[in-house]
Write a protein that holds these residues in place. Sequence first.
Motif, mmCIF file in Angstrom:
data_model
loop_
_atom_site.group_PDB
_atom_site.id
_atom_site.type_symbol
_atom_site.label_atom_id
_atom_site.label_comp_id
_atom_site.label_asym_id
_atom_site.label_seq_id
_atom_site.Cartn_x
_atom_site.Cartn_y
_atom_site.Cartn_z
ATOM 1 N N VAL A 148 0.913 -1.106 0.184
ATOM 2 C CA VAL A 148 -0.022 -0.013 -0.088
ATOM 3 C C VAL A 148 0.922 1.204 0.001
ATOM 4 C CG1 VAL A 148 -1.544 1.111 1.193
ATOM 5 C CG2 VAL A 148 -1.954 -1.121 1.274
ATOM 6 N N SER A 149 1.848 1.169 0.871
ATOM 7 C CA SER A 149 2.690 2.520 0.972
ATOM 8 C C SER A 149 3.416 2.892 -0.328
ATOM 9 C CB SER A 149 3.607 2.532 1.875
ATOM 10 O OG SER A 149 3.610 3.646 2.927
ATOM 11 N N PRO A 150 3.941 1.881 -1.044
ATOM 12 C CA PRO A 150 4.817 2.221 -2.438
ATOM 13 C C PRO A 150 3.761 2.598 -3.278
ATOM 14 C CG PRO A 150 5.372 -0.036 -1.485
ATOM 15 C CD PRO A 150 4.531 0.544 -0.540
ATOM 16 N N LEU A 151 2.754 1.828 -3.252
ATOM 17 C CA LEU A 151 1.621 2.351 -4.278
ATOM 18 C C LEU A 151 1.037 3.479 -4.018
ATOM 19 C CD1 LEU A 151 -0.575 -0.844 -4.607
ATOM 20 C CD2 LEU A 151 0.915 0.112 -6.392
ATOM 21 N N ILE A 152 0.977 4.103 -2.914
ATOM 22 C CA ILE A 152 0.600 5.568 -2.623
ATOM 23 C C ILE A 152 1.608 6.409 -3.167
ATOM 24 C CG2 ILE A 152 0.156 7.279 -1.026
ATOM 25 C CD1 ILE A 152 -1.334 5.135 0.800
ATOM 26 N N GLY A 153 2.945 6.024 -3.039
ATOM 27 C CA GLY A 153 4.192 6.629 -3.761
ATOM 28 C C GLY A 153 3.807 6.928 -5.149
ATOM 29 N N GLN A 154 3.574 5.832 -5.819
ATOM 30 C CA GLN A 154 3.416 5.727 -7.294
ATOM 31 C C GLN A 154 2.214 6.618 -7.686
ATOM 32 O OE1 GLN A 154 5.965 4.364 -9.366
ATOM 33 N NE2 GLN A 154 4.187 4.397 -10.381
ATOM 34 N N ALA A 155 1.133 6.782 -6.913
ATOM 35 C CA ALA A 155 0.037 7.963 -7.128
ATOM 36 C C ALA A 155 0.797 9.205 -7.123
ATOM 37 C CB ALA A 155 -0.930 7.443 -6.096
ATOM 38 N N ILE A 156 1.492 9.552 -6.028
ATOM 39 C CA ILE A 156 2.119 10.710 -6.115
ATOM 40 C C ILE A 156 2.909 11.130 -7.195
ATOM 41 C CG2 ILE A 156 3.810 12.134 -4.798
ATOM 42 C CD1 ILE A 156 3.072 10.721 -2.280
ATOM 43 N N VAL A 157 3.709 10.128 -7.689
ATOM 44 C CA VAL A 157 4.669 10.298 -9.013
ATOM 45 C C VAL A 157 3.728 10.582 -9.951
ATOM 46 C CG1 VAL A 157 6.076 9.003 -10.721
ATOM 47 C CG2 VAL A 157 6.518 8.841 -8.136
ATOM 48 N N LEU A 158 2.422 9.742 -10.255
ATOM 49 C CA LEU A 158 1.416 10.027 -11.431
ATOM 50 C C LEU A 158 0.860 11.330 -11.430
ATOM 51 C CD1 LEU A 158 -0.603 6.500 -11.485
ATOM 52 C CD2 LEU A 158 0.790 7.809 -13.387
ATOM 53 N N VAL A 159 0.625 11.628 -10.131
ATOM 54 C CA VAL A 159 0.111 13.224 -10.007
ATOM 55 C C VAL A 159 1.170 14.249 -10.867
ATOM 56 C CG1 VAL A 159 -0.566 15.195 -8.686
ATOM 57 C CG2 VAL A 159 -1.609 12.786 -8.266
ATOM 58 N N LYS A 160 2.430 14.226 -10.502
ATOM 59 C CA LYS A 160 3.500 15.099 -10.963
ATOM 60 C C LYS A 160 3.758 14.747 -12.312
ATOM 61 C CE LYS A 160 6.540 13.889 -7.662
ATOM 62 N NZ LYS A 160 7.828 14.083 -7.167
ATOM 63 N N ASP A 161 3.967 13.550 -12.828
ATOM 64 C CA ASP A 161 3.799 13.221 -14.068
ATOM 65 C C ASP A 161 2.628 13.816 -15.085
ATOM 66 O OD1 ASP A 161 5.653 9.918 -13.591
ATOM 67 O OD2 ASP A 161 6.418 11.792 -13.849
ATOM 68 N N SER A 162 1.587 13.783 -14.411
ATOM 69 C CA SER A 162 0.497 14.241 -15.356
ATOM 70 C C SER A 162 0.806 15.814 -15.889
ATOM 71 C CB SER A 162 -0.895 14.078 -14.730
ATOM 72 O OG SER A 162 -0.987 15.106 -13.574
ATOM 73 N N SER A 163 1.596 16.315 -15.257
ATOM 74 C CA SER A 163 1.766 17.695 -15.720
ATOM 75 C C SER A 163 2.283 17.716 -17.119
ATOM 76 C CB SER A 163 2.788 18.424 -14.809
ATOM 77 O OG SER A 163 3.945 17.717 -14.997
ATOM 78 N N LEU A 164 3.140 16.706 -17.666
ATOM 79 C CA LEU A 164 3.436 16.563 -18.974
ATOM 80 C C LEU A 164 2.503 16.641 -19.916
ATOM 81 C CD1 LEU A 164 6.371 14.017 -18.552
ATOM 82 C CD2 LEU A 164 6.502 16.408 -18.664
ATOM 83 N N LEU A 165 1.258 16.295 -19.540
ATOM 84 C CA LEU A 165 0.175 16.310 -20.583
ATOM 85 C C LEU A 165 -0.062 17.556 -20.964
ATOM 86 C CD1 LEU A 165 -0.119 13.342 -19.849
ATOM 87 C CD2 LEU A 165 -2.473 13.669 -19.608
#
Lengths: 222, 214, 241
Positions: A148-165
Amino acid sequence: MLLDLNWRVMGETLPLFKAGFLSTLTISAAAFVGALVIGVLACAMSLQTNRLIRGSAVAYIDAIRATPLLAQLYFLYFGLPILGVVMPEIVVGILALSLNSGAYTSEIIRSGIIGIPAGQMEASASSGMTYSQQMRLVILPQALRPMVSPLIGQAIVLVKDSSLLSLISVLELTRAGQTLGTERFMPVEGMLATVIGYLIIYYGLKLTAATWNRLTLAPGSR
Amino acid sequence: MLPDQLIAISHFYPVLLKGLGITVAVSLIGIIVGGVAGFVLGIGRASRIKPLSVIIGVYTDIFRGTPVLVQLFVVFFILPEAGIELDSFAAGAITLSNIAACFVSEIVASGIRAVPRGQLEAAASSGLSHFQQMRLIVLPQATRMMVPSLVGQFVLLVKDSSVVSAIGLLDLTRSGWVIVQSIPNGLLAFSVIGLGYFAICYPMLYLSRRIEKR
Amino acid sequence: MIKFSAVNKWFGANHVLQDINLHVAHGEVVVVCGPSGSGKSTLIRCVNGLEQFQNGSLIVDGTSISDASQLRRLRMELGFVFQQFNLYPHMSALDNVALAPLHVRRLPKAEALARSRAQLERVGLGDKFNALPNQLSGGQQQRVAIARSLCMQPKIMLFDEPTSALDPEMITEVLDVMVQLAKEGMTMIVVTHEMGFARKVADRVVFMDKGQILEVAAPEVFFTNPVNPRAKEFLSKILNH
């Protein structure tokens, strides 16, 4: 400079930022689900004994991990039309994010499963369980908690990565901020609102992770 | 069609090479400056002086919680409003160094905290000063633990460096973008770009996996 | 019931089981002992298919262990107790014991739980139904592990160094359960260093070293007058603790 902020215009453009903020959340959530699906699939493939299946999964994961998301995004954005596939930019973006995050998610799932001692597989096999029973009743329940913890970390990365769109003309939080700069000539206010937006999501996710840790590490909890 | 396109791409060889060079240059500056700054910040973050730790923590948190693209835009478009004009390379280098420092500082701080307290107690009991404890006992062990994470950070930085293409800097990603304007085959152009990044990053990834296994 | 015929196993270049011939009859209690690296764990792990071998045959309860289609069915009749207990940490003692009967023998839930309670009481843990493994001592965990195997009503119980990971004061509680099982007529193979146990209930003692069975004898004979020189050496080390 801070005192010169044009609060009035910021108020006027609030709907734009709301739309951008929600768009970022939607994109990230959709990509997270996509990443989970791809991650489970890739992880299952990477654990197979068949070399071709396992090799394909490993090749996919290595290719993703060794190249930037932006290059992958452009690859799909410029490449899919050539294959005759025409999709709205936001879909291309979510696809790129899912494929990218899926590789990392698959590694998270994999370490969760591998972290379970071999003795658990042996004990459950020894009482005659099938492989799927072993996974379902013994391995996965134990493996999910540390994921769960690492997956929440991935979610954080996804939010930041979404900026590239924003670079492929999708309306999300970063683009909303840029618009304020280019159309209303208030780059400072625009970026400030954007930064605040991302930090709200970031601290929200961090709080979720902290709450989860607190709840699951409490004594006597399962 | 494809053979013609392949020949056309080969004419872009200088552009690709320049792009590769810029990517490597800006990433190296980023990891070196960021690594050193991050190391210092990390020591401060792990220090017992509460205000210092908190301030550094908040600073690094802000940069770890916002997209690199946004930070790059702030440096390139917003700083001029305060009178600091930067060219795209400088803006890229500064942004990457800063983000590297923020991530490295967390790695360094956890490495320092991971050294068992008992060792510090033993060291203090034999009369070593705080500074000596850090230099002789904590930092040598912490550094050893950090190496695989640092190699991983370099790979991340090379990948993050691709955002500088958004402010027009001719890095490897931007050269792909330039190529695709002339040769409308996105698959081909960005496969080549992908291979370029792969050639840099994969050996590093492989190396860090080997180090971790030891 | 269990018959090893000319079984050989190699781990790479290492010949870990050399020409094993052993017959265990119904109701027999066989203790396997020997120095570490002798192959005794590998031997017992072959019986329920946790290890495979390259040569020879192993028949368990009338079926060849190498018959993959029969392996699961065979395992339902074999109980295996591990040195490291291997309890499922995310389940209570009751659930640990009831899991296999519920999902493998497909008993109705009420019956599986009732059996589970009965087995836990049988091993002296009637007050620990809802305890999680991490709330139990080593000796208690191992007794839960034994109850877990017994709940499947196996024909044969296999023990791989069941007390080696326990603190000394907890060894007795586990051995007592095993002694009781032996007295009730269970067919058992026990890999152990606990010679007191062997003397009490073993029908035969099998001594192994470096992959070979070097001596097989009744306990009194083995302990007072071993024939094989390595057996003598081993015994003198063990008994002079």
